[in-house]
Design a protein around this motif. Structure first.
Motif, PDB file in Angstrom:
ATOM      1  N   LEU A 250       0.667  -1.424  -0.013  1.00 18.30           N
ATOM      2  CA  LEU A 250      -0.491   0.023  -0.054  1.00 18.30           C
ATOM      3  C   LEU A 250       1.104   1.456  -0.061  1.00 18.30           C
ATOM      4  CD1 LEU A 250      -2.737  -1.221   2.666  1.00 18.30           C
ATOM      5  CD2 LEU A 250      -3.450  -1.164   0.208  1.00 18.30           C
ATOM      6  N   GLY A 251       0.938   1.549  -0.746  1.00 11.10           N
ATOM      7  CA  GLY A 251       0.985   3.513  -0.960  1.00 11.10           C
ATOM      8  C   GLY A 251       0.447   4.607  -1.184  1.00 11.10           C
ATOM      9  N   VAL A 252       0.424   6.339  -0.642  1.00 10.55           N
ATOM     10  CA  VAL A 252      -0.501   6.860  -1.196  1.00 10.55           C
ATOM     11  C   VAL A 252       0.842   8.159  -2.042  1.00 10.55           C
ATOM     12  CG1 VAL A 252      -1.561   9.259  -0.039  1.00 10.55           C
ATOM     13  CG2 VAL A 252      -1.927   7.200   1.123  1.00 10.55           C
ATOM     14  N   LEU A 348      -7.750   7.238  -7.786  1.00 12.46           N
ATOM     15  CA  LEU A 348      -7.699   8.466  -8.538  1.00 12.46           C
ATOM     16  C   LEU A 348      -8.539   9.592  -7.459  1.00 12.46           C
ATOM     17  CD1 LEU A 348      -7.605   8.849 -12.066  1.00 12.46           C
ATOM     18  CD2 LEU A 348      -5.601   9.256 -10.458  1.00 12.46           C
ATOM     19  N   GLY A 349      -8.134   9.809  -6.463  1.00 11.28           N
ATOM     20  CA  GLY A 349      -9.043  10.363  -5.237  1.00 11.28           C
ATOM     21  C   GLY A 349      -9.776   9.140  -4.368  1.00 11.28           C
ATOM     22  N   SER A 350     -10.221   9.754  -3.062  1.00  5.96           N
ATOM     23  CA  SER A 350      -9.686   8.725  -1.674  1.00  5.96           C
ATOM     24  C   SER A 350     -11.429   8.587  -1.749  1.00  5.96           C
ATOM     25  CB  SER A 350      -9.140   9.897  -0.711  1.00  5.96           C
ATOM     26  OG  SER A 350      -8.350   9.984  -0.404  1.00  5.96           O
ATOM     27  N   PRO A 351     -11.666   7.312  -1.774  1.00  2.92           N
ATOM     28  CA  PRO A 351     -13.274   7.414  -1.574  1.00  2.92           C
ATOM     29  C   PRO A 351     -13.479   7.715  -0.063  1.00  2.92           C
ATOM     30  CG  PRO A 351     -11.686   4.946  -1.681  1.00  2.92           C
ATOM     31  CD  PRO A 351     -10.749   6.094  -2.356  1.00  2.92           C
ATOM     32  N   SER A 352     -14.514   7.909   0.225  1.00  6.27           N
ATOM     33  CA  SER A 352     -15.503   8.114   1.455  1.00  6.27           C
ATOM     34  C   SER A 352     -14.773   7.475   2.732  1.00  6.27           C
ATOM     35  CB  SER A 352     -16.516   8.714   1.549  1.00  6.27           C
ATOM     36  OG  SER A 352     -17.566   7.539   1.163  1.00  6.27           O
ATOM     37  N   SER A 353     -14.720   5.838   2.806  1.00  7.30           N
ATOM     38  CA  SER A 353     -14.482   5.068   3.810  1.00  7.30           C
ATOM     39  C   SER A 353     -13.268   4.221   3.736  1.00  7.30           C
ATOM     40  CB  SER A 353     -15.937   4.406   4.321  1.00  7.30           C
ATOM     41  OG  SER A 353     -15.756   3.607   4.252  1.00  7.30           O
ATOM     42  N   PRO A 354     -12.199   4.326   4.754  1.00 12.42           N
ATOM     43  CA  PRO A 354     -11.486   3.509   5.006  1.00 12.42           C
ATOM     44  C   PRO A 354     -12.079   2.033   4.514  1.00 12.42           C
ATOM     45  CG  PRO A 354     -11.480   3.866   6.315  1.00 12.42           C
ATOM     46  CD  PRO A 354     -12.871   4.713   5.887  1.00 12.42           C
ATOM     47  N   ILE A 355     -12.860   1.330   4.901  1.00 10.98           N
ATOM     48  CA  ILE A 355     -13.890   0.344   4.929  1.00 10.98           C
ATOM     49  C   ILE A 355     -13.858  -0.188   3.183  1.00 10.98           C
ATOM     50  CG2 ILE A 355     -15.144  -1.698   5.620  1.00 10.98           C
ATOM     51  CD1 ILE A 355     -15.595  -0.123   7.828  1.00 10.98           C
ATOM     52  N   VAL A 373      -0.714  -1.163  -4.669  1.00  9.67           N
ATOM     53  CA  VAL A 373      -2.267  -0.154  -4.299  1.00  9.67           C
ATOM     54  C   VAL A 373      -1.303   0.891  -4.178  1.00  9.67           C
ATOM     55  CG1 VAL A 373      -4.276  -0.216  -2.940  1.00  9.67           C
ATOM     56  CG2 VAL A 373      -3.045  -2.655  -3.742  1.00  9.67           C
ATOM     57  N   LEU A 374      -1.884   2.052  -4.874  1.00 12.41           N
ATOM     58  CA  LEU A 374      -1.649   2.937  -4.474  1.00 12.41           C
ATOM     59  C   LEU A 374      -3.104   4.013  -4.523  1.00 12.41           C
ATOM     60  CD1 LEU A 374       0.620   3.232  -6.900  1.00 12.41           C
ATOM     61  CD2 LEU A 374       1.109   3.363  -4.557  1.00 12.41           C
ATOM     62  N   LEU A 375      -2.587   4.902  -3.315  1.00  7.94           N
ATOM     63  CA  LEU A 375      -3.684   5.846  -3.580  1.00  7.94           C
ATOM     64  C   LEU A 375      -3.240   7.724  -3.850  1.00  7.94           C
ATOM     65  CD1 LEU A 375      -6.309   7.333  -2.225  1.00  7.94           C
ATOM     66  CD2 LEU A 375      -5.931   7.558  -0.103  1.00  7.94           C
ATOM     67  N   LEU A 376      -4.083   8.347  -4.533  1.00  7.44           N
ATOM     68  CA  LEU A 376      -3.779   9.536  -5.165  1.00  7.44           C
ATOM     69  C   LEU A 376      -4.954  10.202  -4.505  1.00  7.44           C
ATOM     70  CD1 LEU A 376      -1.582   7.557  -7.124  1.00  7.44           C
ATOM     71  CD2 LEU A 376      -2.242   8.653  -9.570  1.00  7.44           C
TER      72      LEU A 376
END
Length: 743
Positions: A250-252, A348-355, A373-376
């Motif tokens: 996982l990365g951001v 491309l953008g964060s979902p509103s829930s970590p779940i 797995v990368l979050l931008l």
């Protein structure tokens, strides 16, 4: 107890001998039979595939003990193997067919194919195959179907609920509830249709096993689902495992704006292993990213709520066969897409829930040793969360209005008919009715909904708790982006995984493995793509149902002589290009002022492209390709300077006369009811506009098409009502131009 491991679909599974756990030769024979079925299921007949001990424990509970069980295990653990193996074993022993309730169409298609490999005859009933429903029902009645996969929405369809469901409940050999967290309104993805399962659970004959499965249930959701599973069948067995995903890294990657994120994706997509999924928060963003990546030479496909079913099937097949590098998808792809060798998931953008985030990233790395797995995250993410957040349970007054309307109608009322008396948008109204149905206050029948007359209590405490839970999830997602601790441990703790420990793989544990650099050339291309303004606005063509009941004599199709043409907007508020520029300008508390120069120039560019498009201004209207003869503005109480300066600026640049502004006499401003349903929106607008004598004279002196300018369109009814008046006053065609469109 002996232990070894085998490889199935590329994943090494530990094997624990059944001896010492389940004594007796019969159990050993059952275990051998189960493993043979698994081998067929995974395409390795005669091979060494064996159920893991935790999988076997679930199968044994269903087949040996006929228990009700809740399995909470990580994505890729093999939940489907449990219910397919249990199905084959139970069918061989004379049990009826297995019924699987699942919201995931992609998963249904995958599972029908997988079941066939093991000789299990599976069919699915969902919104994509209505032409097959009757023949499938007949096969089930003849005992020719081993597994029936049903979407939760079918449980609330009148014919299915009254004619098919009772027969299924009486003959089912195993009931499986997939994505079981949807049952619980404490969960992140509550679906009222799932709550109908309580009735089915209560009606199941004694001894019919039930399996509920999910990868994303925290302790509270687990307890709630387990309690519901016990309805009519005793205490449920809960089998909960660790939620670590050892293959995921996982990365951001934090980037300054949307153009940098698109540019980064274009420069790094080829560095990611295999093929994968790029998730976007909105349809518009997914389409923008798809268009840009295709321009850069990538084979990608868009997969959203607007994608036709045939195109979805093709996209899924292309990804399965690695004919595309990635699907650029919204949550429409769901969690049911099964590709064991999926090499990456990028957001491309964060979902509103970590779940929800954990669930989506769980698509990757199921059958490979490593997956990225990368979050931008983007600055616009929270604005998009707010835009889609209008799903809370309605206030009590609205609910009581609905119950009163149904009680007083004396006949079933359809949702469109209810819209005329209840000021709620259709999707929210439908969800509310489903909740009331589950609570016993209303009932769905042929022709619509009726009141049951049962007393109903508004559970304000529960609804407020759910709202607080949503807010807490959003804060947790912000925390995930900024944390310096292990990211996998963070997600596991959000799911109350007691065994959560640092993973040693993520960017915080082992250091970043990708940089945030974007070349000037790629960035320029991304900026150009996002700066390209212009989206079409489809006109309203039908009046809402129920308007005569409100004293407004409008029904059926809008006359062609009173319609507006297909219009244009600079962008959608949900996109990551012009949406980012327009959201601050049109925010509820934004100050009014003249239109910014860059926005005006973009509007002029949209008009120029519009004129050059095939067929000209209105290709669906004969003789409508002529240049507009003037500009008319929609009145605005909240932003009169913005709309007025936009209309006058367009007129000046285009050397067109500014013919004037419609007169508005309604309360609260022409945009006071943006979030209403169509009937209520039209009710608030009908009669609110008038054409002044001066404007009517100008239209008479300049016959021809006119541009109708406004700042924003959501429902489309402001434009429809204004266009109707202008057409009646002599305008030959009305061409709407707005800054932003919703959706």
């Amino acid at each position: 107890m002996s232990r070894r491991s085998v490889s199935t679909r590329g994943v090494k599974w530990p094997i624990v001998s059944a001896v010492g756990l389940h004594g007796g030769m019969d159990v050993l024979e059952l275990r051998a039979e189960a493993d043979a079925i698994l081998a067929e299921l995974v395409g390795a007949p005669g091979g060494s595939a064996r159920l893991r001990e935790d999988q076997w424990q679930a199968v044994a509970a269903l087949v040996e003990e006929r228990r009700r069980a809740l399995v909470v295990q990580r994505t890729g653990w093999g939940k489907s193997a449990v219910y397919f193996v249990a199905t084959a074993l139970l069918r061989r022993r004379g049990s009826g067919p297995t019924v699987i309730v699942s919201p995931l169409l992609a998963l249904m298609r995958n599972q029908v194919e997988a079941a066939a490999r093991a000789g299990i005859r599976a069919h699915t009933i969902n919104s994509a195959n209505p032409e097959e429903w009757e023949s499938i029902h007949e096969e089930v009645e003849r005992g020719e179907t081993d597994v029936l996969l049903v979407s939760p929405e079918r449980l609330n369809a009148v014919d299915f609920r009254e004619q098919v469901l009772p027969k299924l409940a009486a003959t089912t050999g195993l009931l499986v509830v997939d994505e079981a967290h949807c049952i619980s309104d404490w969960g992140h993805d509550f679906r009222p249709d799932y709550r109908r399962l309580r009735a089915m659970l209560a009606e199941l004959p004694a001894g019919v096993p039930v399996l509920a499965t999910t990868a994303t249930a925290n302790a509270r959701v687990t307890a709630d689902v387990a309690e519901q599973l016990g309805t009519g069948g005793g205490e449920a067995l809960v089998l909960r495992g660790p939620l670590d995903r050892e293959s995921l890294r996982l990365g951001v990657v934090r980037l300054p704006d949307a153009a940098h994120r698109l540019g980064w994706l274009a420069e790094h997509l080829d560095d990611l292993q295999g093929s994968g999924i790029v998730y976007a928060l909105t349809v518009a963003a997914a389409e923008e990213a798809t268009a840009f990546l295709r321009q850069r030479g990538f084979r990608v496909a868009s997969y959203t709520g607007r994608t036709e079913n045939a195109d979805r099937l093709q996209a899924e097949a292309d990804l399965q066969q690695n004919r595309v590098k990635a699907l650029i998808a919204t949550s429409a792809l769901g969690m049911g897409f099964d590709k064991p060798d999926l090499g990456f998931v990028v957001h491309l953008g964060s979902p509103s829930s970590p779940i929800a985030y954990y669930q989506q990233v769980g698509r990757a790395g199921r059958g490979v040793e490593h997956a990225d797995v990368l979050l931008l995250p983007g600055k616009e993410d929270e604005a998009i969360w707010r835009y889609f957040a209008d799903t809370a349970f309605p206030p009590e007054a609205r609910v009581r209005e609905t119950l009163s309307a149904l009680a007083g109608a004396g006949r079933p009322l359809s949702v469109p008919a209810l819209e005329a008396v209840v000021d709620l948008r259709r999707t929210r109204l439908e969800t509310m009715l489903k909740v009331l149905d589950v609570d016993g206050a209303v009932k769905r029948v042929k022709g619509g909904w009726i009141s049951t007359g049962e007393q109903w209590v508004y559970d304000s405490e529960r609804y407020a708790w759910v709202a607080r839970q949503r807010a807490a999830e959003q804060q947790a997602m912000r925390d995930y982006v900024s944390t310096t601790q292990c990211r996998m441990e963070f997600l596991r703790r959000q799911l109350d995984d007691e065994g959560a420990v640092p993973c040693g793989r993520c960017d915080n544990c082992a250091g970043p493995w990708v940089d945030s650099d974007v070349s000037a050339e790629t960035l320029t291309g991304a900026v150009k793509e996002l700066d390209r303004p212009g989206v079409e606005i489809e006109p309203r063509r039908m009046w809402p149902t129920g308007m005569p009941a409100l004293g407004i004599d409008l029904k059926g199709r809008i006359s062609a002589k009173e319609q507006c043409s297909t219009g244009r907007a600079l962008g959608r508020l949900s996109d990551i290009g012009w949406g980012n520029r327009l959201r601050p300008l049109l925010a509820e508390n934004a100050p009014d002022g003249p239109v910014p120069d860059d926005v005006l120039q973009a509007a002029v560019a949209v008009l120029a492209d519009w004129a050059r498009s095939p067929g000209g201004w209105a290709p669906d209207v004969p003789d409508a390709s002529a240049r507009p003869v003037g500009v008319v503005a929609v009145p605005s109480v909240t932003r009169p300077q913005l709309v007025g300066s936009l209309a006058e600026g367009i007129a000046a640049v285009g050397r067109l006369p500014f013919l004037g502004t419609l007169t508005y006499g309604g309360p609260g401003g022409a945009h006071a009811a943006r979030r209403s349903n169509s009937a209520q929106r039209l009710r608030g607008l009908f009669g609110a506009f008038t054409v002044s004598e001066e404007l009517a004279g100008a239209l008479a002196r300049s016959p021809g098409p006119v541009l109708l300018v406004d700042d924003y369109t959501d429902s489309g009814w402001t434009l429809a009502v204004a266009a109707r008046l202008l057409r009646q006053a002599g305008a030959q065609q009305v061409l709407p131009l707005v800054l932003a469109a919703a959706g």
